[in-house]
Scaffold this active site. Structure first.
Site, PDB file in Angstrom:
ATOM      1  N   HIS A 122       0.817  -1.223   0.000  1.00 14.63           N
ATOM      2  CA  HIS A 122       0.000   0.000   0.000  1.00 14.63           C
ATOM      3  C   HIS A 122       0.850   1.272   0.000  1.00 14.63           C
ATOM      4  O   HIS A 122       0.677   2.135  -0.879  1.00 14.63           O
ATOM      5  CB  HIS A 122      -0.958  -0.020   1.195  1.00 14.63           C
ATOM      6  CG  HIS A 122      -1.654   1.275   1.446  1.00 14.63           C
ATOM      7  ND1 HIS A 122      -2.551   1.832   0.559  1.00 14.63           N
ATOM      8  CD2 HIS A 122      -1.568   2.159   2.494  1.00 14.63           C
ATOM      9  CE1 HIS A 122      -2.986   2.985   1.044  1.00 14.63           C
ATOM     10  NE2 HIS A 122      -2.405   3.202   2.215  1.00 14.63           N
ATOM     11  N   HIS A 138       4.241   6.696   5.441  1.00 15.09           N
ATOM     12  CA  HIS A 138       3.113   7.436   6.016  1.00 15.09           C
ATOM     13  C   HIS A 138       2.333   6.652   7.076  1.00 15.09           C
ATOM     14  O   HIS A 138       1.608   7.258   7.881  1.00 15.09           O
ATOM     15  CB  HIS A 138       2.166   7.935   4.911  1.00 15.09           C
ATOM     16  CG  HIS A 138       1.271   6.887   4.320  1.00 15.09           C
ATOM     17  ND1 HIS A 138       1.630   6.131   3.225  1.00 15.09           N
ATOM     18  CD2 HIS A 138       0.023   6.473   4.670  1.00 15.09           C
ATOM     19  CE1 HIS A 138       0.642   5.310   2.915  1.00 15.09           C
ATOM     20  NE2 HIS A 138      -0.339   5.489   3.778  1.00 15.09           N
ATOM     21  N   GLU A 149       1.857   5.349  12.905  1.00 17.52           N
ATOM     22  CA  GLU A 149       0.553   4.889  13.384  1.00 17.52           C
ATOM     23  C   GLU A 149       0.529   3.374  13.621  1.00 17.52           C
ATOM     24  O   GLU A 149      -0.019   2.909  14.628  1.00 17.52           O
ATOM     25  CB  GLU A 149      -0.529   5.262  12.366  1.00 17.52           C
ATOM     26  CG  GLU A 149      -1.918   4.824  12.799  1.00 17.52           C
ATOM     27  CD  GLU A 149      -2.963   5.041  11.708  1.00 17.52           C
ATOM     28  OE1 GLU A 149      -4.147   4.989  12.046  1.00 17.52           O
ATOM     29  OE2 GLU A 149      -2.578   5.237  10.545  1.00 17.52           O
ATOM     30  N   ASP A 150       1.129   2.598  12.709  1.00 22.13           N
ATOM     31  CA  ASP A 150       0.930   1.148  12.719  1.00 22.13           C
ATOM     32  C   ASP A 150       2.144   0.329  13.151  1.00 22.13           C
ATOM     33  O   ASP A 150       2.065  -0.895  13.188  1.00 22.13           O
ATOM     34  CB  ASP A 150       0.506   0.674  11.315  1.00 22.13           C
ATOM     35  CG  ASP A 150      -0.861   1.215  10.925  1.00 22.13           C
ATOM     36  OD1 ASP A 150      -1.637   1.544  11.837  1.00 22.13           O
ATOM     37  OD2 ASP A 150      -1.142   1.315   9.717  1.00 22.13           O
ATOM     38  N   ASP A 203      -3.298   8.297  -0.711  1.00 22.12           N
ATOM     39  CA  ASP A 203      -3.609   7.185   0.181  1.00 22.12           C
ATOM     40  C   ASP A 203      -5.077   6.771   0.017  1.00 22.12           C
ATOM     41  O   ASP A 203      -5.402   5.588  -0.104  1.00 22.12           O
ATOM     42  CB  ASP A 203      -3.321   7.624   1.621  1.00 22.12           C
ATOM     43  CG  ASP A 203      -3.858   6.652   2.659  1.00 22.12           C
ATOM     44  OD1 ASP A 203      -3.306   5.550   2.769  1.00 22.12           O
ATOM     45  OD2 ASP A 203      -4.815   7.007   3.371  1.00 22.12           O
ATOM     46  N   ASP A 227     -24.100  16.487 -23.991  1.00 23.26           N
ATOM     47  CA  ASP A 227     -22.645  16.673 -23.896  1.00 23.26           C
ATOM     48  C   ASP A 227     -22.002  15.621 -22.991  1.00 23.26           C
ATOM     49  O   ASP A 227     -21.559  15.909 -21.894  1.00 23.26           O
ATOM     50  CB  ASP A 227     -22.295  18.090 -23.435  1.00 23.26           C
ATOM     51  CG  ASP A 227     -23.006  18.466 -22.145  1.00 23.26           C
ATOM     52  OD1 ASP A 227     -23.986  17.788 -21.805  1.00 23.26           O
ATOM     53  OD2 ASP A 227     -22.576  19.422 -21.490  1.00 23.26           O
TER      54      ASP A 227
END
Length: 705
Positions: free
Chosen positions: A48, A72, A76-77, A139, A259
């Site tokens: 990812h 990124h 956090e992870d 992301d 259109d």
């Protein structure tokens, strides 16, 4: 998954001087931190961040942004920290990664008030470094591309959030290609039947008409060759969601939609843009009202192009966009063009907008007001298209579509907006709610002493105008609220045998988080804080806790079990007032106020008198009291009176006029109240209004029990 050397090659295609070693180290660090983590699809998690970095290479972004994409999710992870990333790479990268982490943790689709506060944080992050949002958008794009691996309910939540927040934000930043893809990916989840229906109809149309795009592109190239203009022509069908939205907005069936094809002509210079426009209009008939010149009047995100719609082959309407190659780069990258690299150097595209100025224009005045105002203003700014109008001197004012002369006035200056009395559009006087169109000249007429009206909130469309009007109305109301707050505070303090001194109010203000005692009084007057709450904060020993709710069927002490009870309609006594009960045959006990004139006729019938008193506790606001009012006969006064009553949490159950004169009205208003203190709050609020000449309790002796 793209390996590190392929990723470096993608970066080096536009930036040969890229720091390959930095990207390799970030790739290895990210792989190591995410080792063992798996995505919902079963792939290694690190696929990812690498995909996000690859998306950002399409926008030709700098090394720091590419490295941020690779890292990124590490803070956090994983066990990674800000200090570790700053040491391994740089404080700049650590700040960007931390910014993306904070955005990821924002619940933008949460409850209304929380969403507003999170939007505020989103825009604060954008104002620090816009690259944080670029990484977050990439992301979200990759997550939407791989959304099928999520649970169905999660797919719907993320798709709705994408449609409402991230897609409009990408469009507002000028990245139209990303907006269209995000919308279409969300549309696939939120309304798959409608999307499949559009695609089926489109394929059927192609079978019937053949390759229309190739034919019309060839027609345009032939015209340009005839004029000797060198340019590239690209054609495409519009995205399913774009077609669906147009069908919904115009309430048209697919067969009547004209259109659905768009064409871009990209040339070398601005003069060539106008030569191409002339050639196209000479060959095909232009559709009136479908022409926009964003070259002479660029959008705030730097977008420049000429848009025209013509009746092309077989009468089909097609939209043609004409721009230079530099304009096209900005049209593709939007605000991100500021960081784009080309041949190893930072791009100096003359049409790229300064991100600091862009974010300033987007968030101007959005830091004022409450959460609801902020959220409303943000969404107005994000979703708006633009019109361009002129001042009498020829200066251009850019406004969102649907703007009015009042928006125009506030766009020039708040002082001009506040003092507006009327406007002229193209020399003709028009109402202030008139919707402005492209190219119109607007003259604002002002008058000294004019103040904004509350009705203006519904007339204007820009966040700036709404914020300025609300601020002015608050300032105007503040004096009235302070005066009302003083009366309410005095009554509440008197009730417990205390004095509402400046020192006491100052102390209470500090305890309740108000800047000073004046602000506290204003909040009491506007019913944001009750006077009772102020007393409880200062003198907790006098408060017996939250009062019990009184049963309204038996709200008094002194009646026998099973005995009927009701309030006398002649005097309408309220909890907190001294009362006496009178027995009536078949009607039980009727409570009269101690000063009710009807009691005089019963003075010699003492056997019918019952000693009553109200039960202590919280009474419901179902006790109707009639008020006699004399008010000015002027526009908006009655509406303001009703608003004042509503602000005190009281409900009007009936209203009737008793006299009408050229300069005043007399009326009786029936109001549902809790108790006598509630009545005092309402009457004090009305007495403080300059257009209320007189107010009193309405007593009707003819209304006997």
């Amino acid at each position: 998954m793209i390996d590190v050397e392929d990723l470096i090659a993608l970066v080096r295609n536009y930036n040969p001087r890229s720091n390959a070693d930095l990207i390799r180290r970030a790739y290895a660090y990210g792989w190591r931190m995410h080792e063992g983590q798996i995505r919902k699809s079963g792939e290694p998690y690190f696929t990812h961040p690498v995909a996000v970095a690859a998306i950002l290479t399409e926008m030709q972004l700098d090394d720091a942004t590419i490295v941020t994409a690779l890292l990124h999710d590490t803070i956090e992870d994983t066990r990674s920290t800000w200090d570790e990333i700053a040491g391994e790479f740089s404080p700049e990268v650590a700040e960007l990664v931390d910014g993306v982490t904070k955005l990821t943790n924002l619940e933008l689709s949460s409850t209304h008030s929380k969403q507003a506060e999170n939007f505020r944080k989103l825009f604060m992050a954008m104002s620090k470094d816009l690259r944080v949002i670029l990484v977050k958008l990439a992301d979200r794009l990759h997550n939407m591309r791989t959304i099928k691996s999520m649970k169905p309910e999660k797919q719907v939540q993320k798709s709705r959030e994408t449609m409402e927040i991230f897609a409009p934000l990408a469009g507002r930043m000028g990245m139209q290609w990303m907006r269209e893809e995000l919308e279409d990916l969300a549309f696939r989840v939120l309304n798959p039947d409608a999307r499949n229906s559009i695609i089926r109809r489109f394929l059927m149309l192609q079978r019937e008409t053949g390759d229309v795009i190739h034919k019309i592109s060839g027609d345009i190239r032939a015209e340009l060759d005839r004029e000797g203009i060198e340019a590239s022509v690209y054609g495409r069908a519009k995205k399913p969601y774009s077609i669906w939205r147009k069908m919904q907005e115009k309430d048209l069936a697919f067969s009547r939609l004209s259109d659905i094809y768009g064409f871009r002509v990209i040339c070398g210079s601005v003069p060539d843009c106008y030569r191409i426009l002339g050639a196209i209009h000479q060959r095909w008939r232009a559709v009136p009202t479908r022409f926009k010149d964003y070259i002479s009047q660029p959008k705030s995100n730097g977008y420049r192009s000429i848009h025209t719609t013509v009746s092309g082959r077989d009468g089909k309407q097609v939209e043609v966009q004409i721009r230079t190659r530099e304009m096209h780069e900005v049209a593709e990258s939007g605000v991100a063009a500021h960081w784009s690299y080309r041949e190893g150097v930072r791009g100096h595209n003359p049409f790229a907008v300064d991100p600091a100025k862009w974010i300033s224009s987007l968030t101007e005045r959005l830091d004022e007001g409450d959460h609801d105002e902020f959220l409303e203003n943000v969404k107005l700014e994000m979703y708006s298209d633009q019109v361009f109008c002129f001042t009498p001197k020829g200066d251009v004012v850019q406004l969102p579509r649907g703007a009015t002369p009042l928006d125009f006035a506030y766009a020039i200056h708040t002082r001009i907006g506040n003092s507006t009395v009327s406007a002229k559009v193209d020399g003709i006087r028009v109402p202030l709610w008139t919707r402005l169109k492209n190219g119109q000249s607007v003259e604002i007429i002002t008058a000294e002493g004019q103040r904004p009206q509350s009705s203006w909130i519904d007339i204007v469309t820009t966040g700036r105008a709404k914020a300025a009007i609300r601020r002015s109305l608050r300032e105007e109301d503040r004096g009235r609220f302070v005066k009302l707050g003083q009366e309410l505070a005095r009554a509440a303090f008197d009730h417990v045998g205390k004095r509402a001194s400046d020192k006491a109010l100052r102390t209470a203000a500090k305890m309740l988080g108000c800047p000073d005692e004046t602000d506290l009084l204003a909040r009491i007057g506007s019913a944001e804080i009750t006077a009772r709450r102020v007393v409880e904060v200062l003198y907790p020993e006098l408060s017996m806790g939250r009062p019990e709710v009184v049963d309204e069927r038996r709200p008094v002490i002194g009646i026998d079990e099973g005995q009927l009870f009701r309030r006398a309609p002649c005097c309408q006594p309220l909890p907190g007032e001294r009362i006496v009960g009178i027995t009536y045959r078949g009607k039980g006990v009727v409570a009269h106020a101690i000063d009710c004139p009807a009691l005089a006729a019963l003075a010699d019938q003492t056997d019918r008198w019952v000693d009553l008193k109200w039960k202590a506790g919280l009474h419901a606001a179902v006790n109707t009291v009639s008020l006699d009012l004399t008010i000015s006969n002027d526009a908006g006064v009655l509406g303001r009176v009703c608003t004042l009553i509503g602000e005190q949490r009281a409900n009007i159950s009936d209203l009737r006029f008793t006299d009408r004169k050229p300069d005043f009205f007399r009326l009786v208003v029936d109001v549902e109240l809790r108790d006598v203190e509630h009545l005092h709050m309402v009457m004090t609020a009305l007495e403080a209004d300059t257009d209320v000449a007189q107010i009193s309790r309405h007593r009707d002796p003819s209304r006997q029990p």
